[in-house]
Scaffold this motif. Structure first.
Motif, PDB file in Angstrom:
ATOM      1  N   UNK A   1     -12.330  17.303 -23.385  1.00  0.00           N
ATOM      2  CA  UNK A   1     -12.482  16.189 -24.326  1.00  0.00           C
ATOM      3  C   UNK A   1     -11.357  16.181 -25.345  1.00  0.00           C
ATOM      4  N   UNK A   2     -10.988  17.355 -25.822  1.00  0.00           N
ATOM      5  CA  UNK A   2      -9.886  17.451 -26.782  1.00  0.00           C
ATOM      6  C   UNK A   2      -8.557  17.072 -26.137  1.00  0.00           C
ATOM      7  N   UNK A   3      -8.399  17.444 -24.871  1.00  0.00           N
ATOM      8  CA  UNK A   3      -7.164  17.131 -24.157  1.00  0.00           C
ATOM      9  C   UNK A   3      -6.960  15.622 -24.058  1.00  0.00           C
ATOM     10  N   UNK A   4      -8.027  14.885 -23.874  1.00  0.00           N
ATOM     11  CA  UNK A   4      -7.922  13.424 -23.758  1.00  0.00           C
ATOM     12  C   UNK A   4      -7.396  12.778 -25.038  1.00  0.00           C
ATOM     13  N   UNK A   5      -7.467  13.504 -26.139  1.00  0.00           N
ATOM     14  CA  UNK A   5      -6.975  12.968 -27.413  1.00  0.00           C
ATOM     15  C   UNK A   5      -5.527  13.382 -27.698  1.00  0.00           C
TER      16      UNK A   5
ATOM     17  N   UNK B   1      -2.776  11.114 -10.125  1.00  0.00           N
ATOM     18  CA  UNK B   1      -1.753  10.974 -11.161  1.00  0.00           C
ATOM     19  C   UNK B   1      -2.051  11.831 -12.395  1.00  0.00           C
ATOM     20  N   UNK B   2      -3.326  12.171 -12.592  1.00  0.00           N
ATOM     21  CA  UNK B   2      -3.726  12.817 -13.846  1.00  0.00           C
ATOM     22  C   UNK B   2      -4.232  14.252 -13.691  1.00  0.00           C
ATOM     23  N   UNK B   3      -4.360  14.727 -12.468  1.00  0.00           N
ATOM     24  CA  UNK B   3      -4.945  16.055 -12.260  1.00  0.00           C
ATOM     25  C   UNK B   3      -4.222  17.147 -13.055  1.00  0.00           C
ATOM     26  N   UNK B   4      -2.904  17.164 -12.951  1.00  0.00           N
ATOM     27  CA  UNK B   4      -2.136  18.292 -13.505  1.00  0.00           C
ATOM     28  C   UNK B   4      -2.237  18.358 -15.017  1.00  0.00           C
ATOM     29  N   UNK B   5      -1.892  17.271 -15.692  1.00  0.00           N
ATOM     30  CA  UNK B   5      -1.792  17.352 -17.144  1.00  0.00           C
ATOM     31  C   UNK B   5      -3.091  17.079 -17.876  1.00  0.00           C
ATOM     32  N   UNK B   6      -4.149  16.672 -17.143  1.00  0.00           N
ATOM     33  CA  UNK B   6      -5.453  16.500 -17.783  1.00  0.00           C
ATOM     34  C   UNK B   6      -6.392  17.665 -17.473  1.00  0.00           C
ATOM     35  N   UNK B   7      -6.345  18.193 -16.236  1.00  0.00           N
ATOM     36  CA  UNK B   7      -7.265  19.260 -15.843  1.00  0.00           C
ATOM     37  C   UNK B   7      -6.553  20.605 -15.623  1.00  0.00           C
ATOM     38  N   UNK B   8      -5.540  20.624 -14.752  1.00  0.00           N
ATOM     39  CA  UNK B   8      -4.912  21.901 -14.388  1.00  0.00           C
ATOM     40  C   UNK B   8      -4.399  22.655 -15.605  1.00  0.00           C
TER      41      UNK B   8
ATOM     42  N   UNK C   1       0.835  -1.208   0.000  1.00  0.00           N
ATOM     43  CA  UNK C   1       0.000   0.000   0.000  1.00  0.00           C
ATOM     44  C   UNK C   1       0.872   1.261   0.000  1.00  0.00           C
ATOM     45  N   UNK C   2       1.930   1.259   0.795  1.00  0.00           N
ATOM     46  CA  UNK C   2       2.833   2.408   0.860  1.00  0.00           C
ATOM     47  C   UNK C   2       3.552   2.607  -0.476  1.00  0.00           C
ATOM     48  N   UNK C   3       4.003   1.520  -1.071  1.00  0.00           N
ATOM     49  CA  UNK C   3       4.717   1.634  -2.348  1.00  0.00           C
ATOM     50  C   UNK C   3       3.817   2.154  -3.460  1.00  0.00           C
ATOM     51  N   UNK C   4       2.576   1.681  -3.487  1.00  0.00           N
ATOM     52  CA  UNK C   4       1.625   2.168  -4.488  1.00  0.00           C
ATOM     53  C   UNK C   4       1.308   3.646  -4.262  1.00  0.00           C
ATOM     54  N   UNK C   5       1.053   3.993  -3.002  1.00  0.00           N
ATOM     55  CA  UNK C   5       0.760   5.381  -2.663  1.00  0.00           C
ATOM     56  C   UNK C   5       1.933   6.287  -3.030  1.00  0.00           C
ATOM     57  N   UNK C   6       3.137   5.805  -2.761  1.00  0.00           N
ATOM     58  CA  UNK C   6       4.342   6.585  -3.044  1.00  0.00           C
ATOM     59  C   UNK C   6       4.474   6.854  -4.543  1.00  0.00           C
ATOM     60  N   UNK C   7       4.210   5.837  -5.362  1.00  0.00           N
ATOM     61  CA  UNK C   7       4.310   6.010  -6.813  1.00  0.00           C
ATOM     62  C   UNK C   7       3.282   7.007  -7.341  1.00  0.00           C
ATOM     63  N   UNK C   8       2.047   6.907  -6.859  1.00  0.00           N
ATOM     64  CA  UNK C   8       0.983   7.799  -7.330  1.00  0.00           C
ATOM     65  C   UNK C   8       1.256   9.239  -6.903  1.00  0.00           C
ATOM     66  N   UNK C   9       1.615   9.428  -5.632  1.00  0.00           N
ATOM     67  CA  UNK C   9       1.857  10.780  -5.122  1.00  0.00           C
ATOM     68  C   UNK C   9       3.119  11.374  -5.731  1.00  0.00           C
ATOM     69  N   UNK C  10       4.148  10.555  -5.879  1.00  0.00           N
ATOM     70  CA  UNK C  10       5.383  11.029  -6.500  1.00  0.00           C
ATOM     71  C   UNK C  10       5.119  11.490  -7.934  1.00  0.00           C
ATOM     72  N   UNK C  11       4.305  10.731  -8.658  1.00  0.00           N
ATOM     73  CA  UNK C  11       3.958  11.096 -10.030  1.00  0.00           C
ATOM     74  C   UNK C  11       3.202  12.415 -10.074  1.00  0.00           C
ATOM     75  N   UNK C  12       2.218  12.553  -9.192  1.00  0.00           N
ATOM     76  CA  UNK C  12       1.446  13.800  -9.138  1.00  0.00           C
ATOM     77  C   UNK C  12       2.360  14.993  -8.857  1.00  0.00           C
ATOM     78  N   UNK C  13       3.241  14.847  -7.871  1.00  0.00           N
ATOM     79  CA  UNK C  13       4.099  15.962  -7.473  1.00  0.00           C
ATOM     80  C   UNK C  13       5.143  16.292  -8.540  1.00  0.00           C
ATOM     81  N   UNK C  14       5.634  15.275  -9.257  1.00  0.00           N
ATOM     82  CA  UNK C  14       6.542  15.537 -10.370  1.00  0.00           C
ATOM     83  C   UNK C  14       5.827  16.308 -11.476  1.00  0.00           C
ATOM     84  N   UNK C  15       4.569  15.947 -11.724  1.00  0.00           N
ATOM     85  CA  UNK C  15       3.783  16.682 -12.712  1.00  0.00           C
ATOM     86  C   UNK C  15       3.607  18.137 -12.294  1.00  0.00           C
ATOM     87  N   UNK C  16       3.358  18.359 -10.999  1.00  0.00           N
ATOM     88  CA  UNK C  16       3.213  19.734 -10.505  1.00  0.00           C
ATOM     89  C   UNK C  16       4.512  20.510 -10.685  1.00  0.00           C
TER      90      UNK C  16
END
Length: 326
Positions: free
Chosen positions: A281-285, A242-249, A106-121
């Motif tokens: 919708x366009x961003x998803x493409x 994992x997707x907030x920054x580059x899909x929405x922000x 659980x920690x390793x999965x959480x770490x990967x997801x949060x690390x990815x989000x923060x790198x995107x930020x």
């Protein structure tokens, strides 16, 4: 189809934002009607989603038809909160795997997801700094927290470092968008158009991820680092990070960077909602290199969901995806 009608079918998404319309089952079709006539008639096999963010007349047989074709129907209220109707088909075997994840996994999965989000930020701030040259401190502080995330020993510690990254990330956005009364990030009861726009598109993204999870027999309710309960789709809240920054922000902040017609006193009215939904919708493409192939964001999200399922059920390594956006 009238150009003035405030609904859209874009990339197989039916988005209705004009009050007073009716959505009915018309034989094997779904029809959009006003008080006078049928505006549009769509076969459900052409639809991926139905999004409704206003008051309309909706017949129950539309819901059943949408369910037959595995189309999520998402309602978004004025607070940009969403409810999605979609039948869960998660298997008991997968559910048990989710529930029995070890603390280490659980920690390793959480770490990967949060690390990815923060790198995107961080990468997004780097991109902004190329043009404005004023955010080196923010980048340095985010990088320092990234190093701490990598060595975190618990989910609580991980979330504390994530919060530190968020402060430095949104500090940049407040600096750039204060003219829209954007003073801090508000997840609920937002009063400014920036937060309302973010929450609106997060709701749409949330609905999309929920559908992907259900289609892959994952239970949205059993999370990794968000609290599990029978009301919240905790795993959706986890994975969306994992997707907030580059899909929405990047859609929201990019648009407001070049859109002086939206005044700071404006609420998130029908017109900007329709525009944001179209841009989403366009961003998803948009395409990025993923496993040596050029794939759309839509395709990448599907592959990442499958990776997550393998990590949960087969204890394989999970690696987040962060594209080059700087």
């Amino acid at each position: 189809m009238s150009k003035s009608s405030k609904y859209q079918i874009k990339n197989q998404v039916l988005h209705i934002s004009k009050a007073g319309l009716s959505l009915i089952k018309d034989g094997e079709f779904i029809s959009v009607k006003d008080s006078k006539s049928t505006i549009s008639k769509i076969h459900p096999n052409k639809l991926k989603a139905i999004i409704i963010n206003t008051t309309i007349s909706l017949k129950s047989d539309v819901i059943f038809l949408a369910n037959d074709y595995k189309i999520p129907v998402t309602f978004i209220n004025q607070k940009q909160e969403s409810i999605s109707l979609y039948k869960s088909e998660s298997s008991s075997k997968t559910l048990i795997s989710q529930a029995k994840l070890s603390d280490e996994t659980r920690l390793n999965l959480a770490k990967q997801i949060i690390l990815t989000k923060c790198k995107n930020q961080r990468n997004y701030i780097k991109r902004i700094n190329k043009y404005h040259k004023t955010y080196k401190t923010n980048i340095a502080n985010i990088s320092a927290n990234l190093n701490k995330i990598k060595s975190a020993k618990s989910i609580q510690e991980l979330l504390a470092y994530e919060g530190g990254v968020a402060l430095w990330y949104f500090d940049v956005m407040v600096d750039r968008f204060s003219k829209y009364n954007f003073t801090k990030r508000h997840k609920k009861s937002a009063k400014d158009v920036i937060n309302m726009s973010l929450n609106y598109l997060y709701s749409i993204l949330y609905s999309k991820i929920q559908k992907l999870m259900i289609d892959n027999a994952l239970s949205p309710y059993v999370g990794i680092f968000h609290t599990n309960n029978d009301k919240n789709h905790s795993l959706v809240y986890d994975f969306i990070e994992e997707f907030r920054v580059w899909v929405v922000d990047m859609v929201v902040f990019g648009w407001f960077s070049h859109n002086p017609s939206v005044k700071d006193s404006d609420k998130l009215s029908d017109k900007p909602k329709a525009k944001l939904s179209k841009m989403f919708s366009e961003r998803l493409q948009d395409k990025f290199i993923y496993e040596d192939k050029k794939l759309s964001i839509d395709e990448i999200m599907q592959k990442q969901i499958k990776r997550l399922k393998l990590a949960i059920t087969k204890n394989t390594d999970y690696k987040g995806f962060y594209p080059k956006i700087c």
